[in-house]
Design a protein around this motif. Sequence first.
Motif, PDB file in Angstrom:
ATOM      1  N   VAL A 258       0.851  -1.181   0.000  1.00 39.12           N
ATOM      2  CA  VAL A 258       0.000   0.000   0.000  1.00 39.12           C
ATOM      3  C   VAL A 258       0.888   1.233   0.000  1.00 39.12           C
ATOM      4  O   VAL A 258       1.771   1.355   0.838  1.00 39.12           O
ATOM      5  N   GLN A 259       0.610   2.109  -0.938  1.00 42.34           N
ATOM      6  CA  GLN A 259       1.419   3.327  -1.021  1.00 42.34           C
ATOM      7  C   GLN A 259       0.542   4.552  -1.236  1.00 42.34           C
ATOM      8  O   GLN A 259      -0.455   4.498  -1.954  1.00 42.34           O
ATOM      9  N   LEU A 260       0.951   5.644  -0.605  1.00 43.03           N
ATOM     10  CA  LEU A 260       0.370   6.940  -0.884  1.00 43.03           C
ATOM     11  C   LEU A 260       1.484   7.821  -1.422  1.00 43.03           C
ATOM     12  O   LEU A 260       2.535   7.952  -0.785  1.00 43.03           O
TER      13      LEU A 260
ATOM     14  N   ALA B 171      -2.643  11.103   4.183  1.00 45.58           N
ATOM     15  CA  ALA B 171      -2.812   9.927   5.025  1.00 45.58           C
ATOM     16  C   ALA B 171      -4.193   9.325   4.806  1.00 45.58           C
ATOM     17  O   ALA B 171      -5.121  10.020   4.388  1.00 45.58           O
ATOM     18  N   ALA B 172      -4.310   8.037   5.105  1.00 45.36           N
ATOM     19  CA  ALA B 172      -5.573   7.318   4.942  1.00 45.36           C
ATOM     20  C   ALA B 172      -5.914   6.581   6.221  1.00 45.36           C
ATOM     21  O   ALA B 172      -5.032   5.987   6.867  1.00 45.36           O
ATOM     22  N   SER B 173      -7.198   6.593   6.578  1.00 43.79           N
ATOM     23  CA  SER B 173      -7.653   5.948   7.808  1.00 43.79           C
ATOM     24  C   SER B 173      -8.795   4.991   7.537  1.00 43.79           C
ATOM     25  O   SER B 173      -9.790   5.369   6.914  1.00 43.79           O
TER      26      SER B 173
ATOM     27  N   ARG C  57     -10.751   4.098   9.732  1.00 47.83           N
ATOM     28  CA  ARG C  57     -11.831   4.484  10.644  1.00 47.83           C
ATOM     29  C   ARG C  57     -12.569   5.733  10.179  1.00 47.83           C
ATOM     30  O   ARG C  57     -13.415   6.256  10.896  1.00 47.83           O
ATOM     31  N   GLY C  58     -12.250   6.185   8.978  1.00 48.58           N
ATOM     32  CA  GLY C  58     -12.933   7.368   8.475  1.00 48.58           C
ATOM     33  C   GLY C  58     -12.116   8.608   8.721  1.00 48.58           C
ATOM     34  O   GLY C  58     -10.949   8.552   9.103  1.00 48.58           O
ATOM     35  N   SER C  59     -12.737   9.750   8.479  1.00 49.48           N
ATOM     36  CA  SER C  59     -12.012  11.007   8.606  1.00 49.48           C
ATOM     37  C   SER C  59     -11.728  11.306  10.072  1.00 49.48           C
ATOM     38  O   SER C  59     -12.448  10.867  10.969  1.00 49.48           O
ATOM     39  N   GLY C  60     -10.653  12.043  10.305  1.00 51.95           N
ATOM     40  CA  GLY C  60     -10.286  12.368  11.675  1.00 51.95           C
ATOM     41  C   GLY C  60      -9.230  13.432  11.725  1.00 51.95           C
ATOM     42  O   GLY C  60      -8.613  13.779  10.712  1.00 51.95           O
ATOM     43  N   TYR C  61      -8.988  13.937  12.947  1.00 50.93           N
ATOM     44  CA  TYR C  61      -8.092  15.059  13.146  1.00 50.93           C
ATOM     45  C   TYR C  61      -6.731  14.646  13.693  1.00 50.93           C
ATOM     46  O   TYR C  61      -5.789  15.425  13.621  1.00 50.93           O
ATOM     47  N   SER C  62      -6.651  13.455  14.244  1.00 49.13           N
ATOM     48  CA  SER C  62      -5.434  13.034  14.938  1.00 49.13           C
ATOM     49  C   SER C  62      -4.552  12.176  14.059  1.00 49.13           C
ATOM     50  O   SER C  62      -5.029  11.325  13.310  1.00 49.13           O
TER      51      SER C  62
ATOM     52  N   ASP D  55      -3.773   5.200   9.251  1.00 44.84           N
ATOM     53  CA  ASP D  55      -3.053   3.940   9.122  1.00 44.84           C
ATOM     54  C   ASP D  55      -1.948   3.983   8.068  1.00 44.84           C
ATOM     55  O   ASP D  55      -0.964   3.251   8.169  1.00 44.84           O
ATOM     56  N   TYR D  56      -2.136   4.786   7.040  1.00 44.63           N
ATOM     57  CA  TYR D  56      -1.184   4.840   5.935  1.00 44.63           C
ATOM     58  C   TYR D  56      -0.786   6.291   5.694  1.00 44.63           C
ATOM     59  O   TYR D  56      -1.623   7.194   5.749  1.00 44.63           O
ATOM     60  N   TRP D  57       0.487   6.471   5.390  1.00 44.85           N
ATOM     61  CA  TRP D  57       1.048   7.812   5.184  1.00 44.85           C
ATOM     62  C   TRP D  57       1.860   7.864   3.908  1.00 44.85           C
ATOM     63  O   TRP D  57       2.566   6.908   3.573  1.00 44.85           O
ATOM     64  N   GLY D  58       1.763   8.991   3.221  1.00 44.82           N
ATOM     65  CA  GLY D  58       2.622   9.248   2.086  1.00 44.82           C
ATOM     66  C   GLY D  58       3.963   9.788   2.552  1.00 44.82           C
ATOM     67  O   GLY D  58       4.186  10.037   3.741  1.00 44.82           O
ATOM     68  N   GLN D  59       4.856  10.015   1.602  1.00 47.02           N
ATOM     69  CA  GLN D  59       6.227  10.398   1.937  1.00 47.02           C
ATOM     70  C   GLN D  59       6.397  11.894   2.166  1.00 47.02           C
ATOM     71  O   GLN D  59       7.426  12.312   2.671  1.00 47.02           O
TER      72      GLN D  59
END
Length: 122
Positions: A1-3, A96-98, A100-105, A110-114
Amino acid sequence: VQLQASGGGLVQPGGSLRLSCAASGRTFSGYGMGWFRQAPGKEREFVATIKWSDGSAAYSDSAKGRFTISRDNAENTVSLQMNSLKPEDTAVYYCAASRRGSGYSEAWYDYWGQGTQVTVSS
């Protein structure tokens, strides 16, 4: 998985940039997507988030009214249109991707781009 984030660069105060984030390796159906940024010497901070279901968005106070987050679910991409940029917007921007849906924290995601560098300077 990549962002994969892109679109950063050098822009003058008052200018605009559009950041893009392409997801690969899986579909992000149902995932909330977000943008964060980290300025030199500072902690990473929330910028914007968007829901999968209805595209509703939320912004930090600093981004509200100037930035717009959007997503293309068919293309698995999320964008951040940044207008009226200020020197204090200078930072590395991360998508970033979650699950659990959208969020502020940060911890929600779970996943982050570079990251992509945005520099606002005359």
